[in-house]
Design an enzyme around this catalytic site. Structure first.
Site, short mmCIF file in Angstrom:
data_model
loop_
_atom_site.label_atom_id
_atom_site.label_comp_id
_atom_site.label_asym_id
_atom_site.label_seq_id
_atom_site.Cartn_x
_atom_site.Cartn_y
_atom_site.Cartn_z
N HIS A 191 -15.62 -35.13 36.46
CA HIS A 191 -16.51 -35.41 35.33
C HIS A 191 -15.92 -36.52 34.49
O HIS A 191 -14.71 -36.62 34.34
CB HIS A 191 -16.71 -34.14 34.49
CG HIS A 191 -17.88 -34.23 33.56
ND1 HIS A 191 -17.83 -34.94 32.38
CD2 HIS A 191 -19.14 -33.76 33.68
CE1 HIS A 191 -19.00 -34.86 31.79
NE2 HIS A 191 -19.81 -34.16 32.55
N ASP A 249 -22.80 -29.02 37.56
CA ASP A 249 -23.72 -29.15 38.69
C ASP A 249 -23.27 -28.33 39.89
O ASP A 249 -24.07 -27.93 40.73
CB ASP A 249 -23.83 -30.62 39.14
CG ASP A 249 -24.46 -31.50 38.09
OD1 ASP A 249 -25.47 -31.08 37.51
OD2 ASP A 249 -23.93 -32.59 37.83
#
Length: 312
Positions: A191, A249
Site C-alpha cells: 500500500h 482489497d
C-alpha cells in the site's frame, strides 16, 4: 462489475433531473444532496444488479424495499437476497467492510477526482459521477476482483489445497510476469500509505470468523499463506526494510464471496462506502473556496525545429 458501475453513474446523473435545486453549490444544499446520495447508493447498486441479472441472464427479478429500521449493511443483504434473510454476524462483517472502505485520506484517485471536479464549481451529481468513473478502474476500485481472479488462477494451476512451496513457486511466476495476467503484480499486496498496519487487520479478523461460520476455513488459510509468502517475496525482491503487508482489497473479495455477494457488486460496494468520503471532501473543497485545480505540465523531451515543407 463494469455494467453496474456505469449503471450507478447513469443513475446519479439522472438524479440531477429529479432535484429541484441541482446547481446550487451552497453548503446546506450540497450537504442535503450528499446525504440523499449516501442513502440512495445501496438502492441504486442492488437494484441495478437485480435488473442486470433479470435482463441479461433471465433471472427472477427481486425488488425488496429497504427497511427504515435496518442499517445500511442490513438493507444491502435484505435487498440482495431473494428471501431477504441474513445473520447478525453477516451484517456485522459487511458493516465493518463498509466502514473500512469509506475513506483513507484525499490522496486516492477517486477522491482527488472529486476535489478537481468540485473546484470547477460544477454540481454535486457531476462531481460524484466523475468519482464513480475513477473508482471503476481495475487499478483503483477493481483491485479486490483481481485478487479473487488471482486466487482462482492459483487453484487452477496448483490444486484445491496447495502447500506453501506451491504457492511460493506460483507467486514467483507472477512476479516474473509468467503467470496470471502477465502484469508482474501480486494484487492486494502493499500500500502507498500503510506499512506496519492497515485497516485490513480488522477485516481479516472478521473474515476468519465468517470462514468458520461458513465452513470455509481451508480457503481462508490459503489466503493467509498467500499473504505471508507474497510479503516475503516482495520484501526480498525490493531489498527494502519497509515492511510489506496485505491491503484491504486482499480480504474484502473473499469476505464478499462468503457473504454471497456477486462479483458484479464488489466495486459498487466500494462506491457505497466511499460516497461518504467523497461527500466530506467535496464539502471541504467548497468550504476552502480555493482556485480551480489545474496541473502544470513541463515538457521533458527535446524540442525540434518545425519542418517547413512548403515548395518555393
Amino acid at each position: 462489475g463494469r455494467d453496474i458501475m456505469n449503471a450507478l453513474s447513469r443513475s446519479v446523473l439522472t438524479l440531477y433531473s429529479y432535484d429541484n435545486n441541482p446547481d446550487d453549490i451552497s453548503l446546506p444544499n450540497v450537504l442535503r444532496q450528499c446525504l440523499q446520495l449516501i442513502s440512495l447508493f445501496p438502492l441504486l447498486s442492488v437494484y441495478g444488479y437485480q435488473a442486470y441479472k433479470h435482463y441479461h441472464d433471465g433471472a427472477s427479478l427481486f425488488i425488496h424495499s429497504p427497511k427504515p429500521e435496518y442499517s445500511t449493511a442490513e438493507n444491502i443483504l435484505h435487498m440482495l437476497r431473494p428471501d431477504g434473510q441474513f445473520t447478525e454476524l453477516e451484517a456485522r462483517v459487511l458493516d465493518a467492510a463498509l466502514v473500512l472502505h469509506a475513506e483513507h485520506g484525499g490522496g486516492n484517485n477517486s477522491t482527488f477526482t472529486n476535489h478537481v471536479v468540485t473546484s470547477s464549481g460544477t454540481d454535486t451529481y457531476s462531481a460524484v459521477a466523475a468519482s464513480i468513473a475513477s473508482l471503476k478502474g481495475p487499478r483503483h476500485g477493481g483491485a479486490n476482483l483481481k485478487v479473487q481472479q488471482m486466487i482462482r488462477d492459483l487453484h487452477e494451476h496448483c490444486g484445491k489445497t496447495p502447500d506453501e512451496e506451491a504457492v511460493r513457486a506460483y507467486l514467483q511466476k507472477i512476479l516474473r510476469g509468467e503467470a496470471f495476467d502477465g502484469s508482474g503484480l501480486i494484487y492486494g499486496m502493499g500500500h502507498a500509505v500503510y506499512t506496519l498496519s492497515d485497516p485490513k487487520v480488522v477485516l481479516k479478523d472478521f473474515a476468519g470468523k465468517l470462514a468458520k461460520a461458513k465452513g470455509m476455513e481451508e480457503e481462508f488459510a490459503l489466503y493467509n499463506t498467500v499473504e505471508k509468502v507474497a510479503a516475503d517475496l516482495l520484501m526480498s525482491r525490493s531489498h527494502v526494510v519497509k515492511p510489506v503487508c496485505a491491503n484491504v482489497d486482499f480480504y474484502s473479495g473473499l469476505t464478499y464471496t462468503m457473504l454471497g455477494i456477486p462479483e458484479e457488486l464488489f466495486t459498487p460496494l466500494f462506491a457505497i462506502s466511499r460516497i461518504s468520503g467523497w461527500s466530506a471532501h467535496r464539502l471541504e473543497e467548497l468550504v476552502n473556496k480555493g482556485k480551480i485545480i489545474r496541473p502544470a505540465y513541463k515538457y521533458v523531451g527535446h524540442h525540434r525545429e518545425y519542418p517547413n515543407n512548403e515548395q518555393e
